[in-house]
Design a protein around this motif. Structure first.
Motif, PDB file in Angstrom:
ATOM      1  N   ALA A 479       0.826  -1.202   0.000  1.00 33.47           N
ATOM      2  CA  ALA A 479       0.000   0.000   0.000  1.00 33.47           C
ATOM      3  C   ALA A 479       0.863   1.256   0.000  1.00 33.47           C
ATOM      4  O   ALA A 479       0.467   2.279  -0.566  1.00 33.47           O
ATOM      5  CB  ALA A 479      -0.920  -0.002   1.222  1.00 33.47           C
ATOM      6  N   ARG A 480       2.015   1.189   0.606  1.00 34.67           N
ATOM      7  CA  ARG A 480       2.846   2.402   0.729  1.00 34.67           C
ATOM      8  C   ARG A 480       3.246   2.956  -0.638  1.00 34.67           C
ATOM      9  O   ARG A 480       3.499   4.143  -0.779  1.00 34.67           O
ATOM     10  CB  ARG A 480       4.105   2.112   1.535  1.00 34.67           C
ATOM     11  CG  ARG A 480       5.044   1.144   0.858  1.00 34.67           C
ATOM     12  CD  ARG A 480       6.476   1.320   1.255  1.00 34.67           C
ATOM     13  NE  ARG A 480       7.308   0.720   0.216  1.00 34.67           N
ATOM     14  CZ  ARG A 480       8.616   0.570   0.327  1.00 34.67           C
ATOM     15  NH1 ARG A 480       9.238   0.976   1.391  1.00 34.67           N
ATOM     16  NH2 ARG A 480       9.295   0.031  -0.658  1.00 34.67           N
ATOM     17  N   ASP A 481       3.325   2.108  -1.681  1.00 32.51           N
ATOM     18  CA  ASP A 481       3.754   2.537  -3.009  1.00 32.51           C
ATOM     19  C   ASP A 481       2.582   2.926  -3.915  1.00 32.51           C
ATOM     20  O   ASP A 481       2.792   3.276  -5.077  1.00 32.51           O
ATOM     21  CB  ASP A 481       4.551   1.422  -3.686  1.00 32.51           C
ATOM     22  CG  ASP A 481       5.877   1.129  -2.976  1.00 32.51           C
ATOM     23  OD1 ASP A 481       6.365   2.028  -2.276  1.00 32.51           O
ATOM     24  OD2 ASP A 481       6.393   0.011  -3.130  1.00 32.51           O
ATOM     25  N   ALA A 482       1.367   2.857  -3.410  1.00 29.03           N
ATOM     26  CA  ALA A 482       0.183   2.994  -4.259  1.00 29.03           C
ATOM     27  C   ALA A 482      -0.232   4.446  -4.470  1.00 29.03           C
ATOM     28  O   ALA A 482       0.005   5.326  -3.634  1.00 29.03           O
ATOM     29  CB  ALA A 482      -0.980   2.224  -3.648  1.00 29.03           C
ATOM     30  N   ASN A 483      -0.898   4.656  -5.607  1.00 30.76           N
ATOM     31  CA  ASN A 483      -1.688   5.866  -5.834  1.00 30.76           C
ATOM     32  C   ASN A 483      -3.144   5.504  -5.563  1.00 30.76           C
ATOM     33  O   ASN A 483      -3.560   4.350  -5.735  1.00 30.76           O
ATOM     34  CB  ASN A 483      -1.538   6.344  -7.276  1.00 30.76           C
ATOM     35  CG  ASN A 483      -0.103   6.666  -7.626  1.00 30.76           C
ATOM     36  OD1 ASN A 483       0.567   7.401  -6.910  1.00 30.76           O
ATOM     37  ND2 ASN A 483       0.386   6.097  -8.731  1.00 30.76           N
ATOM     38  N   PHE A 484      -3.967   6.489  -5.172  1.00 35.20           N
ATOM     39  CA  PHE A 484      -5.372   6.203  -4.906  1.00 35.20           C
ATOM     40  C   PHE A 484      -6.162   7.497  -5.018  1.00 35.20           C
ATOM     41  O   PHE A 484      -5.603   8.605  -4.972  1.00 35.20           O
ATOM     42  CB  PHE A 484      -5.557   5.561  -3.526  1.00 35.20           C
ATOM     43  CG  PHE A 484      -4.815   6.249  -2.416  1.00 35.20           C
ATOM     44  CD1 PHE A 484      -5.403   7.296  -1.704  1.00 35.20           C
ATOM     45  CD2 PHE A 484      -3.517   5.869  -2.087  1.00 35.20           C
ATOM     46  CE1 PHE A 484      -4.726   7.938  -0.697  1.00 35.20           C
ATOM     47  CE2 PHE A 484      -2.831   6.515  -1.077  1.00 35.20           C
ATOM     48  CZ  PHE A 484      -3.431   7.552  -0.371  1.00 35.20           C
ATOM     49  N   ASN A 485      -7.467   7.349  -5.187  1.00 33.68           N
ATOM     50  CA  ASN A 485      -8.318   8.523  -5.379  1.00 33.68           C
ATOM     51  C   ASN A 485      -9.525   8.460  -4.463  1.00 33.68           C
ATOM     52  O   ASN A 485      -9.656   7.557  -3.626  1.00 33.68           O
ATOM     53  CB  ASN A 485      -8.749   8.642  -6.849  1.00 33.68           C
ATOM     54  CG  ASN A 485      -9.620   7.478  -7.288  1.00 33.68           C
ATOM     55  OD1 ASN A 485      -9.843   6.526  -6.546  1.00 33.68           O
ATOM     56  ND2 ASN A 485     -10.144   7.549  -8.513  1.00 33.68           N
ATOM     57  N   GLY A 486     -10.425   9.431  -4.648  1.00 35.07           N
ATOM     58  CA  GLY A 486     -11.657   9.454  -3.874  1.00 35.07           C
ATOM     59  C   GLY A 486     -11.414   9.648  -2.391  1.00 35.07           C
ATOM     60  O   GLY A 486     -10.538  10.408  -1.973  1.00 35.07           O
ATOM     61  N   GLY A 487     -12.144   8.905  -1.592  1.00 37.55           N
ATOM     62  CA  GLY A 487     -12.056   9.057  -0.143  1.00 37.55           C
ATOM     63  C   GLY A 487     -11.087   8.094   0.521  1.00 37.55           C
ATOM     64  O   GLY A 487     -10.985   8.068   1.753  1.00 37.55           O
ATOM     65  N   ILE A 488     -10.369   7.284  -0.274  1.00 36.77           N
ATOM     66  CA  ILE A 488      -9.400   6.345   0.307  1.00 36.77           C
ATOM     67  C   ILE A 488      -8.340   7.127   1.069  1.00 36.77           C
ATOM     68  O   ILE A 488      -7.859   8.174   0.618  1.00 36.77           O
ATOM     69  CB  ILE A 488      -8.768   5.474  -0.788  1.00 36.77           C
ATOM     70  CG1 ILE A 488      -9.832   4.638  -1.496  1.00 36.77           C
ATOM     71  CG2 ILE A 488      -7.693   4.562  -0.197  1.00 36.77           C
ATOM     72  CD1 ILE A 488      -9.309   3.820  -2.655  1.00 36.77           C
TER      73      ILE A 488
END
Length: 619
Positions: A479-488
């Motif tokens: 998870a530390r390397d991830a991109n994410f959007n919205g309310g995450i």
């Protein structure tokens, strides 16, 4: 080989007459004495092989600690704690008065591993991919492996997780530890053993020490020289340490305090010092083993730290702490012991830096550095082995983010444009820029040259995260390397040991800019938690045209943990015992693309808390 021949119960006496030998005594000799002598002979042969090895190429043991300041050792005058084993390295070897590292963790590791300033190798951050060294950098482990050494690393890597950024891809035959910048629990946590996730065994510093000892012993028995790198992860937070160490400090008055004592968190200091005493005991275990194996005389032992202290505590009054380019943020102890060639108690006054350790060890051991890229460091061997070394003055740059400081033997130019004469003002209290305009101009020019020639654009990172490789089966995608959007959301602003939560919508996506290194079929495992009332989401993992769909059917809702072992409140994320489920198999084609994880259906209020994807190449 010893052979005992018994053909008679009669033996010749010294007078030439024959004397009867009691059968019971003969039985005792054959059943007790013979095996004992044989064992002694085997031990003699083994010790002879060790002595033979001691005249061969020297072994190397490098110990690096995390967030331990120069002042966190009794040898440097701190009476708040006792570190006799580390202190012995200074007594029995060489001690450097002014040795410099980087202000934070991953850059120092990169400079040690490459002999080059961290900005040259692509390291610009401590997480989310910015801690990785470029793959065209040659490491000290590759130098020693190519020279016939067994290479092993045990502890905090912090220079890339996915192969070939992984330690196994950077010259280390054996790796046991964790690749992130910090870890959420120090007692039997999940760890990485040559790419596989395994369960740790007890307090991690003790565990890393035991694994390093086993690695060294295995190679001693094979009469093979070793290069062993032990990057401990303490006293970095979370502030966890076994009870016996904490019990010594939890109520202890501190005689020595930070120069601005109102800044100091005394309980944090106590925890840090307790962790340093645990480090010292583990250093003692390794040194004792070198003595036991009779290889101490021909083993080079190096001890240093990765940056200044991680809190305001006693540090001989130096300005700055971890994160600063002032003396207190970048000065580290450096002890180098090699009884066969370095005089005991040698004091080195010349300035030196982490970039110097690769060329130094290469010269001391006769290894060819190789590679096409020039080193920024210089070999310290002349300072270690001679008293009359010709050593011209030099400039050492300290850099982190937009802060650049330059040190020569006498002065430091700080990142604010002030000049300090460290020889007479080690605490950086008096700006002497107007008094020494020529020195000021020279060091300013050096800082500008570094920014232009070394650091320009170093944080413009277009490197994808690798998945799969022809030479390696395993890939962790955290998870530390991830991109994410919205309310995450991240569980904490420090990504290293974080997980993603508050995933509630189907249009929210977790993604990674990735590249597949080898086409094939990969089995995928998911590390997650989800309460029973929210279980049942259908998730899709995709890369290009390949898709893998799975429904989460097993609830797993453990409480947060980690705080039960903390001695003071942590700034980093707490952790969970994440559940591992196999999602299935997916066919991936070599090349770049975006790895995506999204939810197709969400029957409850959330999808899950997400920690990690684990890929295993099947065919």
């Amino acid at each position: 080989m010893i052979q005992f021949l018994a053909t008679s119960t009669r033996v010749s006496g010294t007078s030439g007459c024959r004397r009867t030998f009691p059968r019971r005594l003969l039985h005792t000799m054959t059943t007790l004495v013979v095996p004992t002598l044989a064992a002694l002979f085997a031990q003699t042969v083994f010790m002879s092989s060790l002595r033979a090895q001691s005249s061969d190429r020297p072994n190397v043991l490098v110990i690096l600690t995390d967030d331990q300041g120069w002042g966190d050792l009794s040898v440097n005058g701190n009476t708040n704690l006792s570190t006799p084993n580390i202190d012995s390295l200074a007594r029995d070897g060489a001690s450097f008065d002014r040795f410099y590292v980087c202000p934070v963790c991953s850059p120092t590791r990169a400079e040690f591993l490459t002999g080059r300033y961290h900005a040259r190798s692509g390291v610009y951050s401590t997480s989310a991919g910015g801690e990785r060294m470029n793959l065209d950098e040659r490491t000290i482990a590759e130098t020693f492996r190519d020279g016939g050494y067994a290479t092993g690393a045990f502890g905090k890597w912090h220079n890339g997780m996915q192969y070939p950024y992984h330690p196994n891809g950077r010259g280390f035959d054996e790796y046991y530890g964790f690749c992130s910048g910090h870890w959420g629990d120090y007692f039997s946590p999940p760890l990485d053993h040559n790419g596989l996730i395994v369960q740790g065994d007890g307090f991690c510093i003790d565990d890393f020490t035991n694994k390093a000892i086993a690695f060294m012993e295995s190679n001693v028995k094979q009469n093979k020289p070793f290069f062993t790198y032990v990057p401990f992860n303490t006293p970095h937070a979370p502030m966890q340490v076994p009870d016996p160490y904490w019990d010594r400090f939890k109520d202890k008055p501190l005689a020595m305090r930070h120069r601005d004592p109102q800044k100091e968190d005394v309980d944090f200091t106590r925890a840090a010092l307790a962790m340093c005493e645990n480090i010292d005991d583990n250093v003692g275990k390794m040194l004792a083993k070198l003595d036991q194996w009779k290889i101490a005389d021909n083993t080079i032992v190096i001890y240093f730290c990765d940056n200044g202290p991680n809190s305001w505590r006693w540090n001989e009054g130096m300005k700055g702490r971890k994160g600063a380019t002032d003396e207190g943020g970048v000065r580290s102890p450096l002890f180098i012991r090699w009884p066969q060639s370095i005089p005991a108690g040698k004091q080195v006054s010349q300035i030196a830096a982490a970039i110097d350790l690769l060329p130094t060890l290469a010269e001391l051991t006769g290894q060819k550095v190789g590679g096409s890229k020039p080193l920024d460091g210089r070999s310290l061997a002349p300072l270690l082995t001679r008293d009359d070394a010709d050593w011209p003055d030099r400039k050492i740059v300290s850099h982190w983010k937009n802060r650049v400081s330059v040190r020569n033997q006498r002065f430091r130019l700080d990142n604010r444009g002030e000049l300090f004469e460290i020889a007479t003002d080690p605490q950086q209290r008096v700006n002497v820029a107007e008094k020494f305009p020529e020195v000021m101009a020279e060091l300013v020019a050096a800082a500008e040259s570094y920014q232009t020639d070394v650091a320009a654009g170093y944080d413009d990172d277009q490197r994808p995260f690798p998945i799969g490789h022809a030479d390696y089966r395993y890939t962790q995608v955290p998870a530390r390397d991830a991109n994410f959007n919205g309310g995450i959301q991240r569980s904490n602003r420090f990504p290293n040991c974080s997980y993603l939560k508050n995933w509630t919508q189907t249009d929210e996506v977790i993604s990674w800019d990735a590249t597949v290194g080898a086409s094939g079929i990969y089995e995928v495992q998911l590390h997650y938690t989800c309460p029973a009332e929210d279980i049942g989401s259908t998730i899709e993992l995709s890369f290009g045209d390949s898709k893998l769909t799975c429904q989460l059917t097993e609830a797993h809702d453990p409480p947060l943990r980690g705080f039960e072992n903390d001695r003071v409140k942590r700034p980093e994320s707490y952790v969970k015992d994440f559940k591992v489920v196999t999602l299935g198999r997916i066919e991936l084609t070599e090349g770049p693309g975006q790895l995506q994880l999204k939810a197709l259906e969400i029957p409850g209020d959330q999808v899950m808390d997400f920690r990690l994807l684990f890929f295993t190449k099947i065919e």
